[in-house]
Design a protein around this motif. Structure first.
Motif, mmCIF file in Angstrom:
data_model
loop_
_atom_site.group_PDB
_atom_site.id
_atom_site.type_symbol
_atom_site.label_atom_id
_atom_site.label_comp_id
_atom_site.label_asym_id
_atom_site.label_seq_id
_atom_site.Cartn_x
_atom_site.Cartn_y
_atom_site.Cartn_z
ATOM 1 N N ASP A 1 0.856 -1.193 0.000
ATOM 2 C CA ASP A 1 0.000 0.000 0.000
ATOM 3 C C ASP A 1 0.894 1.247 0.000
ATOM 4 N N TYR B 1 1.897 2.428 3.521
ATOM 5 C CA TYR B 1 0.917 2.331 4.612
ATOM 6 C C TYR B 1 0.868 0.910 5.174
ATOM 7 N N HIS C 1 -2.886 -0.766 11.739
ATOM 8 C CA HIS C 1 -2.418 -2.042 11.184
ATOM 9 C C HIS C 1 -0.922 -1.956 10.913
ATOM 10 N N ARG D 1 0.339 12.655 11.755
ATOM 11 C CA ARG D 1 -0.968 12.510 11.114
ATOM 12 C C ARG D 1 -1.363 11.068 11.395
ATOM 13 N N ASP E 1 -3.153 7.918 10.827
ATOM 14 C CA ASP E 1 -3.855 7.230 9.745
ATOM 15 C C ASP E 1 -5.017 6.388 10.306
ATOM 16 N N GLU F 1 -6.878 11.330 10.569
ATOM 17 C CA GLU F 1 -7.693 10.992 9.394
ATOM 18 C C GLU F 1 -9.096 10.651 9.897
ATOM 19 N N HIS G 1 -3.615 12.192 -1.225
ATOM 20 C CA HIS G 1 -3.158 11.097 -2.082
ATOM 21 C C HIS G 1 -4.214 10.020 -2.289
ATOM 22 N N ASP G 2 -5.418 10.246 -1.819
ATOM 23 C CA ASP G 2 -6.471 9.230 -1.911
ATOM 24 C C ASP G 2 -7.651 9.633 -2.789
ATOM 25 N N ARG H 1 -5.663 4.897 -7.110
ATOM 26 C CA ARG H 1 -5.272 6.247 -6.717
ATOM 27 C C ARG H 1 -3.995 6.735 -7.390
HETATM 28 C C1 NOJ Z 1 -5.507 6.012 4.641
HETATM 29 C C2 NOJ Z 1 -4.390 6.386 3.730
HETATM 30 O O1 NOJ Z 1 -4.521 7.745 3.386
HETATM 31 C C3 NOJ Z 1 -4.480 5.469 2.534
HETATM 32 O O2 NOJ Z 1 -3.625 5.874 1.505
HETATM 33 C C4 NOJ Z 1 -4.175 4.086 3.004
HETATM 34 O O3 NOJ Z 1 -4.347 3.179 1.926
HETATM 35 C C5 NOJ Z 1 -5.104 3.661 4.143
HETATM 36 N N1 NOJ Z 1 -5.283 4.683 5.137
HETATM 37 C C6 NOJ Z 1 -4.567 2.449 4.847
HETATM 38 O O4 NOJ Z 1 -3.472 2.798 5.648
#
Ligand code: NOJ
Length: 596
Positions: A94, A97, A137, A248, A250, A312, A377-378, A446
């Motif tokens: 990811d 992440y 995670h 930040r 997550d 987030e 970025h999402d 993304r």
């Molecule tokens: C939110 C992050 O902004 C995203 O890019 C990520 O895939 C997920 N959390 C999982 O960590």
């Protein structure tokens, strides 16, 4: 130079030393407490996606030195703090992440020494570094998970969320659960992963399922185990001790799940990946998370210089957002990220939407500082999401105007200040984000908002010497890049620079209260910011429509105070505004001015 903002830009750039920084700017004092405001109230935040920012070792992937190399650019833009998406060791499933070590740097991004240099150089320029902290995670390659998955008796056995599953023949088992049958067992409930399929993965060693809210390579930690908290708090201390200025957090709302693992209510219909849409009652925002966030807050508060906590926190309404601040106690996140204003679809972009959501953020969070953003970025870049294909440039300027002039801490995303656009892949074989591979063609992932930063009109936009960059450079880099735009006073980049400089030099914009004007206007979003000492106010009006509109902004001013002066405007027609009455705003134009 036809536009008035060009004139203003020249003046600002002449008289505002470029070295003006969050630290060197005179601290603003809030009259109520007579304490200097913490830095994050005045800083403009800027998200860097490290894979895509600057590649200094020629592997086609950005690295930490590539950020350090470009700090002067950020300083000149007026940035106060940089939030970097994860750079820790990771299998990159990811793209960072999925962390396999919380206390190091992935060799692909550099070394700890590079990170220390980046921190130092950022501070030297009066800026700060905020790092991403993924608490929900880890990677399945993290030694914690390897240990946990290896045996039910390992020291880490209880660090993740394990379950025996239920017999495939048990009453109530759905066909969906049966798809994930192993050894006669199916997952204990119907929970699904954000990225597709069941949220439960079978482990052949333990002969149990583990829970993963995201990819199966991202197993969820068991935060009900105090050892997990202790380990993660140690990781946070590790970075604070190295001089970072906050985190930040997550996926913070997903830390806990229903302890009884009750199946979620199906809402009807399926998502882009064909999975049933579920109610999140048992999955998100469990009340326990607030106790944890208060403990994290106490941890960062024990460090000097106000480390910040961003979260987030995607919420459905402002009452939920208020919880993330800690309600009346204001003892949780300093800056829960408000997703309701800018992380929305095209059809929602309107004056009414802004007035409502920004107004609620103003009044509904016990005085909390709003964190406003439109890009990360999402999600597709806002220039494309809100652009109508005709006025995209004007619309992007309008979004920036709102971002930097409403009350709150603004967060921008790399490339937005250039007008970089979304580059959605057109062929499945080009997709890098596994979500897009699994969801193609309905969910294309993304990649589009993560393409390399555009620095120059030269090869690979100056991002890398390697022609094989991890995602292709957008074809528009020859005109949309820092070098070319810096030389053009009318560029998007200079619009951003001017706005940020204006914000930083204007007490009404930094700390002023906010009053909505023209509340019944469905086309024009207008407001007044008034300096804390009552002296000085700034008026902002943006026309969120494709037709010209006339507004009266004089309401609330003493008779005779209807004269106006333009501080900044996106359109030549607004250059010489002299009165607050009958202000004619061209389509999607922005006007920032003051009453005289
Ligand atoms: C939110 C992050 O902004 C995203 O890019 C990520 O895939 C997920 N959390 C999982 O960590």
């Amino acid at each position: 130079m036809t536009f008035c903002y060009r004139i203003l830009l020249s003046l600002l750039l002449l008289f505002l030393p470029l070295s003006l920084s969050a630290q060197s700017a005179a601290p603003q004092v809030s009259p109520a407490t007579a304490q200097p405001a913490p830095w994050w109230k005045h800083a403009v935040l800027y998200e860097v996606y490290p894979r895509s920012y600057g590649d200094t070792n020629g592997d086609g992937i950005g690295d930490l030195n590539g950020i350090t190399e470009h700090l002067d650019y950020l300083q000149q833009l007026g940035i106060g703090a940089i939030w970097i998406a994860p750079f820790y060791p990771s299998p990159q499933v990811d793209f960072g992440y999925d962390i396999s070590n919380y206390q190091d740097v992935d060799p692909q991004f550099g070394t700890l020494a590079d990170l220390d240099r980046l921190t130092r150089e950022t501070k030297r320029r009066g800026m700060r570094l905020v790092v991403d902290m993924v608490l929900n995670h880890t990677s399945d390659q993290h030694p914690w998970f390897r240990g946990s998955a290896g045996s039910r008796n390992s020291a880490k056995a209880n660090w993740y969320i394990w379950n025996d599953g239920i017999p495939a023949t048990a009453p109530g088992v759905t066909p969906y659960q049966k798809r994930y049958e192993h050894d006669g067992k199916v997952p204990p409930n119907n929970w699904i992963s954000m990225f597709g399929g069941s949220a439960w993965e079978w482990s052949p060693f333990r002969k149990q399922f583990y829970y993963h809210r995201f990819y199966k390579q991202q197993p969820d930690l068991n935060w009900r185990n105090p050892e997990v908290e202790a380990a993660m708090f140690a990781a946070m201390r590790f970075w604070l001790d190295r001089g970072v200025s906050g985190f930040r957090l997550d996926a913070i709302s997903m830390i806990y799940e229903d302890e009884r693992l009750r199946s979620a209510k199906e809402l009807g219909g399926v998502d882009a990946l064909g999975d049933p849409r579920l109610d999140k009652l048992y999955l998100d925002n469990l009340p326990e998370v607030h106790g944890l966030v208060r403990r994290i807050r106490a941890l960062v508060d024990s460090y000097p210089d106000h480390p910040v906590l961003l979260g987030e926190t995607s919420t459905a309404n402002v009452a939920d957002l208020d919880h993330w601040y800690g309600g009346a106690s204001q003892d949780e996140l300093h800056l829960p990220i408000n997703f309701m204003i800018g992380f929305v679809g095209t059809n929602i972009f309107s004056a009414d939407h802004f007035r409502t959501t920004i107004g609620e953020a103003e009044t509904g969070t016990h005085g909390g500082q709003p964190l406003i953003f439109f890009d990360n970025h999402d999600i597709d870049r806002s220039i494309d999401r809100f652009g109508d294909g005709v006025h995209n440039q004007q619309i992007a300027r309008l979004i920036a105007t709102v971002l930097f002039t409403v009350r709150g801490t603004p967060l921008t995303y790399y490339g937005a200040p250039l007008g970089m656009t979304t580059q959605t892949p057109t062929r499945k074989e080009d997709v890098r984000d596994p979500w897009g591979i699994a969801g193609w063609p309905k969910q294309k992932g993304r990649d589009g908002e993560r393409t390399p930063m555009q620095w120059t009109p030269g090869p690979q936009a100056g991002f890398s010497t390697n022609s094989n960059t991890w995602l292709p450079v957008a074809p528009n880099y020859r005109t949309l890049n820092v070098q070319t735009e810096s030389a053009d006073p009318g560029s998007m980049l200079n619009w951003y620079r001017t706005l940020i400089a204006l914000r930083r030099s204007t007490p009404a914009l930094l700390d002023g209260s906010m009053t909505m004007l023209n509340p019944d206007d469905h086309n024009v979003f207008a407001y007044r910011r008034t300096a804390p000492d009552g002296k000085g106010s700034v008026l902002v009006a943006v026309n969120i429509s494709a037709a010209p509109h006339t507004v009266q902004l004089g309401t609330g001013f003493a008779a005779g105070a209807q004269k106006a002066r333009t501080l900044l405007a996106s359109d030549p027609a607004l250059q010489n505004v002299t009165s607050l009455d009958n202000l004619v705003l061209p389509p999607f134009s922005s006007w920032v001015g003051e009453a005289q």
